[in-house]
Design an enzyme around this catalytic site. Structure first.
Site, mmCIF file in Angstrom:
data_model
loop_
_atom_site.group_PDB
_atom_site.id
_atom_site.type_symbol
_atom_site.label_atom_id
_atom_site.label_comp_id
_atom_site.label_asym_id
_atom_site.label_seq_id
_atom_site.Cartn_x
_atom_site.Cartn_y
_atom_site.Cartn_z
ATOM 1 N N ASP A 1 -10.396 2.004 -3.751
ATOM 2 C CA ASP A 1 -11.015 1.683 -2.489
ATOM 3 C C ASP A 1 -13.022 1.595 -2.496
ATOM 4 O OD1 ASP A 1 -8.392 1.214 -0.956
ATOM 5 O OD2 ASP A 1 -8.864 2.900 0.456
ATOM 6 N N ASP B 1 1.060 -1.216 -0.095
ATOM 7 C CA ASP B 1 0.016 0.013 -0.359
ATOM 8 C C ASP B 1 0.896 1.384 0.189
ATOM 9 O OD1 ASP B 1 -1.735 1.626 -0.160
ATOM 10 O OD2 ASP B 1 -3.118 0.593 2.268
HETATM 11 C C1 DGJ Z 1 -5.693 1.699 1.674
HETATM 12 C C2 DGJ Z 1 -6.141 0.537 1.215
HETATM 13 O O1 DGJ Z 1 -6.321 0.730 -0.328
HETATM 14 C C3 DGJ Z 1 -7.129 -0.532 1.459
HETATM 15 O O2 DGJ Z 1 -7.774 -1.424 1.085
HETATM 16 C C4 DGJ Z 1 -6.329 -0.218 3.006
HETATM 17 O O3 DGJ Z 1 -5.615 -1.428 3.307
HETATM 18 C C5 DGJ Z 1 -6.108 0.362 4.339
HETATM 19 N N1 DGJ Z 1 -5.130 1.360 2.877
HETATM 20 C C6 DGJ Z 1 -5.849 -0.268 4.934
HETATM 21 O O4 DGJ Z 1 -4.801 1.446 5.947
#
Ligand code: DGJ
Length: 788
Positions: free
Chosen positions: A549, A479
């Site tokens: 997301d 991430d």
């Molecule tokens: C942002 C990501 O896009 C989510 O899927 C998740 O992993 C969160 N971060 C976790 O902090």
């Protein structure tokens, strides 16, 4: 194929369906002659070449020896400034004496029967030996500066990659103030510009507009390629659509700041350029030093945007994705993020994993919150040691238990970030990207690590190796949750600060090269708050990306539709999430959530331990069905049929290589009353074959019908939202009426498939389809000989 005509000083680059032709002018400049549909080779293409032959008032003529040649109206292969070309340059240099004029002329060429690799940067690869590379050397007429232009031709995917390498061959230092990856000039302005714009949870929205005189610029200054402007653009002729018309697609194999420009000059020439953003970019080159730009890829289609996208998809699948992961099926995963967020412990995770296994899931991905004392997003980034309160047996313990259940184990990390509240920050505050004397601006409560510092990269390599080894992880979600601010490196010298964004990327890529070599069997998924870094640079290391997301099915129709412009389905992480959507609070049928996510690398991201009986059975069947059709869903030839950006519906499809099997996704946003006829027009099938078309077996929840359900199941009398209504709705699987059609290929392709009308306050019989708000279907098309 690359054909060099030394006599005419011409270069003809051919792919299966396109030709790219350059020639050296009498003045020595390398000029663009033609890019478009493939041409038969001929011994001289001069007749195709257009150039004003008398000077236009006000325009500097190139030289006394070439009084009729003006760079302003020439189509050049690399734009520079100072000799009469007033358009944006691709290369701008400050020479040792402070002069800023660069004039590049032809010196020679080399032809390589392979793809020449690019040092330190992700680049196109050629595992099957299909590519050829032409390296054309230019040199400045006065200064000791040499530029090599690389053109690699990938014939089967109609793609050409381009980059430039600048070398300082003089005795004094020079500074690059701009170094884009390519210039392409056209002699007309008959284009529209199509690009992918967006923002968090709303990535890859299509943006198509006319070009007019002046510069249209698309860029990122955020440190990442960004969801705001993907490093991609297309020039399309105004009448072009998904299936017809000329389209020129360009994308950058790079994940940092980028800049794309489409410029229409006063004389109606169009220039397109793409590369590292020249904002805050200055790169000193000491004598003998060189600089290589990232590679850009360009593709031409005269069959509309679908063919352009298929070219990109083929290019990514054959020439970007690491050979180890090419054509490999992506596992069905469960990710605990939307199921638990930070609030989990070992038993909660194991319950989730057990249920996932029962439903057919193959991989369990432990998301954020397993390390340090990370109970929220305000601490612990950088401290990749176990959170013992949540996981008394550590991450190694849970990984083992998950594997014992028969699932693969995957783990989340966010290596390029640091929390102020972390052991790492207390020990090494100077490793964070912060500016002297300024209070740093936090993003998601965190700071960015200084990836230009090799010590940081070394630390992360050791930490990550330890985590990956002890958990025996087979999947890593990587991430990156904030854009840059306070851009300054305490490791770099003053002179190096203005190349910091790029040095950051080189550090990150260095880490990724090392991890890729160390863990070739780990499947990495790139993520940046969803699709904030969905680019070919990351795909080179990480064969899939978390697309967004936003997991709401309706939003995902547009996001995945837009993403498909460049990226193939197997690279798009797509999950079924809970109800209502955590992002937009919309309630959509579980079957639609699946029908959208199925066209991607499928996962589930909801609390599977709290499913109703209805949802559980539906999901079990979804996963079994997905596994059966996964090859086609992940690697089939993809066509967009109807755009959710323009319609209440979305449709897309995948087709097998032979055209004998296909799956069409059909999605409706809102139910319309008294809707007219509908026809489905599939693509890519064989007209001479006969086909059967059948819907995927799916279920509907009778809750949708309220008390009207009593008309359907007359023996019981259910009160809407009553206890029994709930019980029946949660247990009873009402199969959606199967639709079966038979049609010859030519009738199907040319006439379209007449679909049954939608329910319209009529009786609910097999003559109607009840799609409803946010309803959907998947149509399975099979050639009849394959019916068995
Ligand atoms: C942002 C990501 O896009 C989510 O899927 C998740 O992993 C969160 N971060 C976790 O902090």
């Amino acid at each position: 194929m690359i054909i060099v005509n030394e006599h005419a000083r011409e270069f003809h680059l051919q792919t299966q369906n396109s030709s790219y032709i350059m020639k050296v002018s009498p003045s020595g400049h390398l000029l663009q002659v033609y890019y478009g549909r493939r041409l038969r080779h001929q011994s001289d293409f001069s007749a195709l070449h257009q150039q004003f032959v008398s000077p236009i008032s006000g325009t500097p003529c190139y030289s006394k020896a070439h009084p009729n040649f003006a760079l302003e109206t020439a189509c050049v292969e690399l734009g520079t400034s100072g000799k009469g070309d007033f358009r944006e340059p691709a290369l701008h240099i400050e020479h040792g004496d402070g002069s800023r004029v660069t004039d590049l002329v032809y010196k020679g060429y080399e032809l390589h029967d392979h793809k020449v690799p690019l040092p330190d940067l992700p680049h196109a690869i050629d595992p099957n030996g299909e590519a050829q590379t032409l390296a054309i050397t230019l040199h400045d007429t006065v200064k000791a500066v040499q530029v090599v232009l690389y053109y690699s031709v990938f014939p089967y995917v109609d793609a050409i990659t381009r980059s430039q390498e600048v070398t300082n061959q003089g005795e004094e230092s020079i500074t690059l103030e701009r170094a884009l990856s390519f210039t392409l000039d056209f002699t007309h302005q008959n284009f529209e510009l199509l690009s992918l714009e967006g923002k968090w949870a709303n990535e890859t929205q299509l943006n198509r507009r006319s070009l007019s005189k002046g510069v249209t610029s698309i860029d990122s200054k955020r440190g990442v390629s960004s969801s705001n402007h993907n490093p991609f653009l297309t020039l399309v002729e105004p009448s072009a659509n998904e299936n017809n018309g000329r389209c020129y697609g360009f994308a950058l194999i790079y994940s940092g700041n980028h800049q794309a420009m489409a410029e229409v000059s006063p004389h109606g020439l169009t220039r397109v350029q793409l590369g590292i953003n020249s904002f805050d970019f200055r790169w000193p080159l000491a004598p003998g030093e060189g600089f290589s730009t990232p590679e850009a890829v360009m593709t031409f289609s005269d069959k509309g945007l679908n063919r352009m996208s298929q070219n990109f998809h083929g290019f990514i699948n054959r020439h970007i994705i690491s050979p180890r992961w090419q054509n490999r099926l992506k596992p069905v995963q469960v990710n605990n993020w939307e199921a638990t967020y930070f609030d989990f412990n070992e038993s909660k995770l194991l319950r989730l994993a057990k249920k996932a296994k029962k439903l057919g899931v193959e991989l369990f991905v432990l998301d954020d919150g397993w390390f340090g004392k990370r109970d929220s997003d305000s601490s612990s980034l950088g401290d990749y040691f176990d959170h013992k309160t949540k996981l008394p047996n550590g991450v190694t313990g849970i990984a083992e238990k998950i594997r014992d259940l028969g699932l693969e184990f995957g783990i989340w990390v966010e290596p390029e970030m640091i929390s102020e509240d972390s052991e790492l920050y207390r020990k090494h505050p100077e490793w964070a990207m912060t500016c002297p004397d300024r209070e740093p601006s936090l993003g998601r409560n965190q700071l960015v690590l200084d990836m230009a510092n090799p010590e940081v990269v070394g630390y992360l390599f050791a930490q990550l190796c330890d985590v990956f080894r002890r958990t025996k992880t087979s999947f890593v979600k990587w991430d990156h949750n904030r854009n840059f601010s306070d851009v300054y490196s305490r490791h770099l010298s003053k002179d190096q600060q203005h190349g910091y964004y790029h040095r950051y990327m080189l550090g990150t890529y260095d880490l990724l090269f090392r991890l890729q070599a160390e863990f070739p069997d780990i499947l990495f998924e790139s993520c940046s708050s969803g699709g904030n870094r969905f680019d070919m640079g990351m795909l080179f290391f990480m064969p899939q990306t978390w697309t967004s997301d936003n997991t709401d099915a309706v939003e995902r129709m547009s996001i995945q539709y837009g993403t498909s412009l460049v990226f193939p389905l197997n690279t798009m992480g797509a999950h079924v999430s809970g109800r209502p959507s955590h992002q937009v609070l919309r309630i959509t049928p579980i079957e639609t959530r699946f029908n959208v996510a199925a066209f991607g690398a499928l996962g589930y991201q909801l609390d599977l331990t709290r499913l109703t009986h209805f949802e559980e059975r539906a999901i079990k069947e979804q996963i079994a069905w997905y596994k059966q059709h996964r090859q086609l869903l992940q690697y089939g030839r993809f066509y967009r049929l109807e755009s959710p950006f323009e319609s209440n519906h979305a449709q897309w499809m995948v087709v097998s290589e032979t055209g004998e099997e296909a799956l069409v996704g059909y999605y409706q946003k809102l139910q319309e009353s008294n809707r007219g006829y509908e026809r489905l027009y599939p693509q890519g099938l064989n007209v001479e074959q006969d086909y059967t078309i059948e819907t995927r077996k799916q279920y509907m929840n009778i809750r949708q019908f309220g008390e009207l359900v009593n008309g359907e199941i007359p023996m019981i009398n259910l009160k809407d939202r009553g206890v029994f209504h709930g019980i029946v709705a949660n247990r009873y699987l009402q199969e959606v009426d199967a639709e079966i059609y038979q049609l010859n290929g030519d009738a199907l392709c040319y006439g379209g498939l007449p679909l049954k009308p939608q329910f319209n306050a009529t009786e609910w019989t097999e003559h109607f389809r009840f799609i409803g708000d946010f309803g959907s279907r998947i149509y399975h098309i099979r050639a009849k000989d394959n019916d068995a």
